[in-house]
Design a protein around this motif. Structure first.
Motif, PDB file in Angstrom:
ATOM      1  N   ALA A  19       0.891  -1.222   0.086  1.00 52.55           N
ATOM      2  CA  ALA A  19      -0.048   0.078  -0.037  1.00 52.55           C
ATOM      3  C   ALA A  19       0.913   1.302   0.077  1.00 52.55           C
ATOM      4  O   ALA A  19       0.671   2.478  -1.019  1.00 52.55           O
ATOM      5  CB  ALA A  19      -0.838  -0.199   1.151  1.00 52.55           C
ATOM      6  N   SER A  20       1.728   1.206   0.715  1.00 48.09           N
ATOM      7  CA  SER A  20       2.978   2.336   0.986  1.00 48.09           C
ATOM      8  C   SER A  20       3.445   2.531  -0.228  1.00 48.09           C
ATOM      9  O   SER A  20       3.361   3.710  -1.074  1.00 48.09           O
ATOM     10  CB  SER A  20       3.785   2.180   2.042  1.00 48.09           C
ATOM     11  OG  SER A  20       4.795   3.232   2.121  1.00 48.09           O
ATOM     12  N   ASN A  21       3.978   1.415  -0.984  1.00 48.11           N
ATOM     13  CA  ASN A  21       4.743   1.748  -2.622  1.00 48.11           C
ATOM     14  C   ASN A  21       3.751   2.237  -3.353  1.00 48.11           C
ATOM     15  O   ASN A  21       4.042   3.071  -4.238  1.00 48.11           O
ATOM     16  CB  ASN A  21       5.327   0.381  -2.953  1.00 48.11           C
ATOM     17  CG  ASN A  21       6.616   0.076  -2.268  1.00 48.11           C
ATOM     18  OD1 ASN A  21       7.274   0.962  -1.567  1.00 48.11           O
ATOM     19  ND2 ASN A  21       7.105  -1.050  -2.048  1.00 48.11           N
ATOM     20  N   GLY A  22       2.352   1.683  -3.644  1.00 50.68           N
ATOM     21  CA  GLY A  22       1.417   2.156  -4.454  1.00 50.68           C
ATOM     22  C   GLY A  22       1.137   3.501  -4.079  1.00 50.68           C
ATOM     23  O   GLY A  22       0.847   4.087  -5.271  1.00 50.68           O
ATOM     24  N   LEU A  23       1.017   3.972  -3.006  1.00 57.21           N
ATOM     25  CA  LEU A  23       0.513   5.341  -2.681  1.00 57.21           C
ATOM     26  C   LEU A  23       1.644   6.182  -3.390  1.00 57.21           C
ATOM     27  O   LEU A  23       1.457   7.353  -3.798  1.00 57.21           O
ATOM     28  CB  LEU A  23       0.208   5.413  -1.155  1.00 57.21           C
ATOM     29  CG  LEU A  23      -0.304   6.773  -0.774  1.00 57.21           C
ATOM     30  CD1 LEU A  23      -1.895   7.061  -1.597  1.00 57.21           C
ATOM     31  CD2 LEU A  23      -0.478   6.664   0.637  1.00 57.21           C
ATOM     32  N   ILE A  24       2.809   5.910  -2.813  1.00 59.50           N
ATOM     33  CA  ILE A  24       3.936   6.679  -3.329  1.00 59.50           C
ATOM     34  C   ILE A  24       4.000   6.763  -5.078  1.00 59.50           C
ATOM     35  O   ILE A  24       4.130   7.807  -5.524  1.00 59.50           O
ATOM     36  CB  ILE A  24       5.432   6.331  -2.775  1.00 59.50           C
ATOM     37  CG1 ILE A  24       5.445   6.293  -1.362  1.00 59.50           C
ATOM     38  CG2 ILE A  24       6.575   7.042  -3.498  1.00 59.50           C
ATOM     39  CD1 ILE A  24       5.118   7.566  -0.673  1.00 59.50           C
ATOM     40  N   ARG A  25       3.745   5.700  -5.522  1.00 59.76           N
ATOM     41  CA  ARG A  25       3.638   5.858  -7.243  1.00 59.76           C
ATOM     42  C   ARG A  25       2.423   6.676  -7.654  1.00 59.76           C
ATOM     43  O   ARG A  25       2.525   7.322  -8.769  1.00 59.76           O
ATOM     44  CB  ARG A  25       3.671   4.276  -7.732  1.00 59.76           C
ATOM     45  CG  ARG A  25       4.914   3.601  -7.579  1.00 59.76           C
ATOM     46  CD  ARG A  25       4.505   2.277  -8.436  1.00 59.76           C
ATOM     47  NE  ARG A  25       3.491   1.448  -8.255  1.00 59.76           N
ATOM     48  CZ  ARG A  25       3.778   0.622  -7.187  1.00 59.76           C
ATOM     49  NH1 ARG A  25       4.720   0.241  -6.383  1.00 59.76           N
ATOM     50  NH2 ARG A  25       2.679  -0.164  -6.794  1.00 59.76           N
ATOM     51  N   ALA A  26       1.296   6.699  -6.865  1.00 53.61           N
ATOM     52  CA  ALA A  26       0.120   7.459  -7.303  1.00 53.61           C
ATOM     53  C   ALA A  26       0.396   8.810  -7.153  1.00 53.61           C
ATOM     54  O   ALA A  26       0.125   9.949  -7.743  1.00 53.61           O
ATOM     55  CB  ALA A  26      -0.878   7.113  -6.486  1.00 53.61           C
ATOM     56  N   TYR A  27       1.264   9.290  -6.139  1.00 53.79           N
ATOM     57  CA  TYR A  27       1.841  10.590  -5.835  1.00 53.79           C
ATOM     58  C   TYR A  27       2.722  11.313  -6.636  1.00 53.79           C
ATOM     59  O   TYR A  27       2.728  12.486  -7.001  1.00 53.79           O
ATOM     60  CB  TYR A  27       2.281  10.825  -4.266  1.00 53.79           C
ATOM     61  CG  TYR A  27       1.333  11.326  -3.256  1.00 53.79           C
ATOM     62  CD1 TYR A  27       0.850  12.769  -3.183  1.00 53.79           C
ATOM     63  CD2 TYR A  27       0.685  10.303  -2.230  1.00 53.79           C
ATOM     64  CE1 TYR A  27      -0.059  12.807  -1.999  1.00 53.79           C
ATOM     65  CE2 TYR A  27      -0.037  10.430  -1.309  1.00 53.79           C
ATOM     66  CZ  TYR A  27      -0.566  11.806  -1.345  1.00 53.79           C
ATOM     67  OH  TYR A  27      -1.427  12.019  -0.406  1.00 53.79           O
TER      68      TYR A  27
END
Length: 151
Positions: A19-27
């Motif tokens: 989730a953290s990695n995905g969120l950083i990619r989305a940002y």
């Protein structure tokens, strides 16, 4: 020993990592448009909330490592987003102040939270609040052993 306890699908830590990695990619694309990294964005949000904050208070608020924060602030100063000054009351204390470019960036950044929220079409607004409360509990539990001045 139960082999199920070592299955990747049963690990909370791996879900949080994904989730953290995905969120950083989305940002990333949203923040590239602002010429900010995610940690710089976190610092800017803290400064938009309270301009003139001390570095010590910023460290506590953002929970960013002190060494990393020094590098982040140096790069942000080079971008003319903020200035670092000594406190009038306590010369040992450093204060951060937004420069005009940092203040102006707030207007453009205002759309980022809404765009990020759109990245979660499967989560209802009330579930976001539940998720926030659960993550607050996770952070509280994981940081329970830290000294009070680091919280």
């Amino acid at each position: 020993m139960n082999d199920d306890q070592l299955k990747l699908d049963n690990q909370l830590c791996h879900r949080l990592y994904m989730a953290s990695n995905g969120l950083i990619r989305a940002y990333r694309p949203l923040l590239e448009a602002l010429n900010l990294t995610y940690p710089q964005y976190v610092v800017m949000m803290a400064l938009w909330e309270q301009d003139g904050i001390s570095i010590q208070r910023l460290l506590a608020k953002t929970v960013i490592d002190g060494g990393a924060m020094s590098l982040i602030l140096k790069k942000m100063k080079e971008k003319d987003l903020l200035s670092i000054t000594q406190s009038e009351e306590d010369k040992r204390k450093k204060l951060l102040h937004l420069l005009p470019a940092g203040k102006a960036l707030k207007i453009t950044a205002a759309e980022v939270p809404t765009k990020i929220r759109c990245a979660f079409p499967n989560i209802a607004p009330d579930e976001v609040q539940i998720l926030n409360r659960l993550l607050d509990k996770v952070c509280l539990d994981l940081n329970a052993d830290e000294p009070e001045d680091n919280k």
